[in-house]
Design an enzyme around this catalytic site. Structure first.
Site, PDB file in Angstrom:
ATOM      1  N   HIS A   1       0.804  -1.215   0.000  1.00 11.86           N
ATOM      2  CA  HIS A   1       0.000   0.000   0.000  1.00 11.86           C
ATOM      3  C   HIS A   1       0.841   1.271   0.000  1.00 11.86           C
ATOM      4  O   HIS A   1       0.343   2.336   0.381  1.00 11.86           O
ATOM      5  CB  HIS A   1      -0.948  -0.002   1.197  1.00 11.86           C
ATOM      6  CG  HIS A   1      -2.018  -1.044   1.112  1.00 11.86           C
ATOM      7  ND1 HIS A   1      -2.833  -1.374   2.166  1.00 11.86           N
ATOM      8  CD2 HIS A   1      -2.399  -1.844   0.074  1.00 11.86           C
ATOM      9  CE1 HIS A   1      -3.672  -2.332   1.792  1.00 11.86           C
ATOM     10  NE2 HIS A   1      -3.418  -2.644   0.534  1.00 11.86           N
ATOM     11  N   GLY A   2       2.093   1.163  -0.399  1.00 13.47           N
ATOM     12  CA  GLY A   2       2.830   2.371  -0.697  1.00 13.47           C
ATOM     13  C   GLY A   2       3.746   2.897   0.386  1.00 13.47           C
ATOM     14  O   GLY A   2       3.985   2.276   1.418  1.00 13.47           O
TER      15      GLY A   2
END
Length: 423
Positions: free
Chosen positions: A240-241
């Protein structure tokens, strides 16, 4: 003169004793829990020591390990370590009142090194997460490594295999160098590795570099109170980054300052660069930079939202005030890559619509700035080069009434049109 030499020899000998180094080789009993013998010995080796898990041995860490405060200690994992393979055993340990908060919990100290092995076959920590993911089991899951309250330390060469959830956390620590670590939280069956955050950065003066993270949540997440954080020269896949937050839950006052993400590859991640603070949060995030980011098959390359909420909690709350977390001096620079704009359902989707759904989005946005008026100062996206998988025109989402400066592209819900500031 003989007396002087004799006294000097005594002093030197005493100094040698005071600074002598001890090595404790962790014993192993086949088929039995190796944690009790380790815990029994730790008080004797909490200073000026090496705690060694030997290469060629797979140690049974069937119950959690809580280290005492350590001074000048290196924990060397040259053998392999295994959690219990059955879920109920781990759940019982996590539910126990004596659970220290992580399967491996450091509780303070100075000059502490956690070192794995560069041998590709050894130094692995196997948590048997696959069974948890396949069962969709999210009750009493253990966190992995809490490297907490350490003043000056190193985490290097660690290798985690199928961790159940939440890997490294550095709450309350300072002056850490975290490098050449590998996290492999990849499912073989199509089940999703929920909450397998790579690194949770808390504390001050933390340098993360040359790390590889394959997981199902944030590659790195920076929490409130973190100051002077650098994450660079690394690889992130499936998660998710590179995230700041989430901040300000329940109106909490956030403080994050001086964070740099630099030279990172984001492959098949849900997000690239991401800032998230809860609706109604408070505080300040300042001087945050994401630069030199290469992304591939990423639906949301740049996302900055100060209206985050958990869809499982119900409808999105409303807020018209300026008490949401303020952001200042944000720079997104030198982003190159491919936006995933083909139909997909990301594995963490558990609601309808999915928690990452953005009303009005086309799926082709390179940047989404979802901000409250009077809460954002000097936010800029510069040198952004993106294409979509379908080769459709790249778009953005941005409300011009919420920003006071040129953000580097035309601030609207429409095609991506760079401005002078963004070139």
């Amino acid at each position: 003169m003989p007396t002087l030499l004799s006294n000097l020899a005594i002093l030197l000998a005493g100094a040698g004793v005071a600074h002598s180094w001890s090595t404790f080789v962790v014993p192993h009993a086949e088929g039995k829990d190796d944690t009790p013998a380790l815990l029994a010995a730790l008080p004797k080796f909490s200073t000026n020591s090496t705690i060694l898990f030997q290469q060629g041995i797979t140690y049974n860490i069937f119950t959690p390990v809580k280290f005492p405060a350590l001074t000048n200690v290196e924990v060397r994992i040259e053998g392999n370590l295994t959690y219990p393979s059955d879920i109920p055993t781990v759940q019982a340990a996590v539910a126990s009142s004596s659970y220290p908060g992580a399967w491996f919990a450091f509780s303070g100290g100075s000059n502490v090194t956690l070192r794995g092995s560069q041998d590709p076959k050894w130094g692995w920590v196997d948590a048997h997460g696959q069974a948890w993911w396949d069962a969709g089991q999210q009750t009493n899951r253990p966190h992995g490594w809490a490297f907490s309250k350490i003043k000056t330390g190193v985490i290097r060469d660690m290798k985690l295999w199928k961790p159940i959830g939440w890997n490294f956390a550095t709450s309350g620590s300072s002056n850490l160098h975290i490098f050449n670590n590998k996290i492999v939280a990849v499912s073989d069956s199509g089940s999703f590795p929920f909450n397998t955050d790579g690194f949770s950065a808390g504390g001050t003066n933390l340098l993360f570099e040359d790390n590889s993270v394959q997981n199902g949540d944030d590659c790195l997440t920076v929490g409130s109170g973190a100051v002077n954080i650098t994450f660079r020269n690394s690889y992130c896949e499936g998660g998710h980054g590179l995230s700041i937050g989430s901040l300000g839950e329940g109106g909490a006052v956030a403080n994050v300052q001086n964070v740099l993400f630099d030279n990172v590859v984001m492959n098949n991640c849900l997000y690239g660069a991401r800032f998230k603070s809860w609706t109604g949060g408070n505080g300040l995030a300042r001087n945050i930079t994401w630069r030199n980011i290469a992304f591939n098959e990423v639906p949301f390359p740049l996302t900055c939202e100060t209206s985050y909420w958990d869809q499982e909690d119900g409808p999105k709350p409303t807020s018209s005030g300026v008490n949401n977390t303020h952001i200042q001096d944000f720079l997104f620079e030198n982003f190159v890559g491919v936006i995933k704009d083909v139909p997909y359902v990301e594995g963490s989707c558990v609601t309808d619509p999915c928690w990452y759904y953005v009303p009005g989005a086309t799926g082709k946005e390179v940047a989404i700035f979802d901000l409250y008026p009077q809460t954002a100062t000097n936010i800029l996206a510069k040198n952004i080069l993106a294409v979509t998988q379908t080769l459709a025109p790249v778009a953005v989402m941005c409300n011009a009434t919420t920003v006071s400066n040129d953000v580097g592209f035309k601030c609207w819900d429409g095609p991506f049109i760079p401005t002078r500031a963004g070139i």
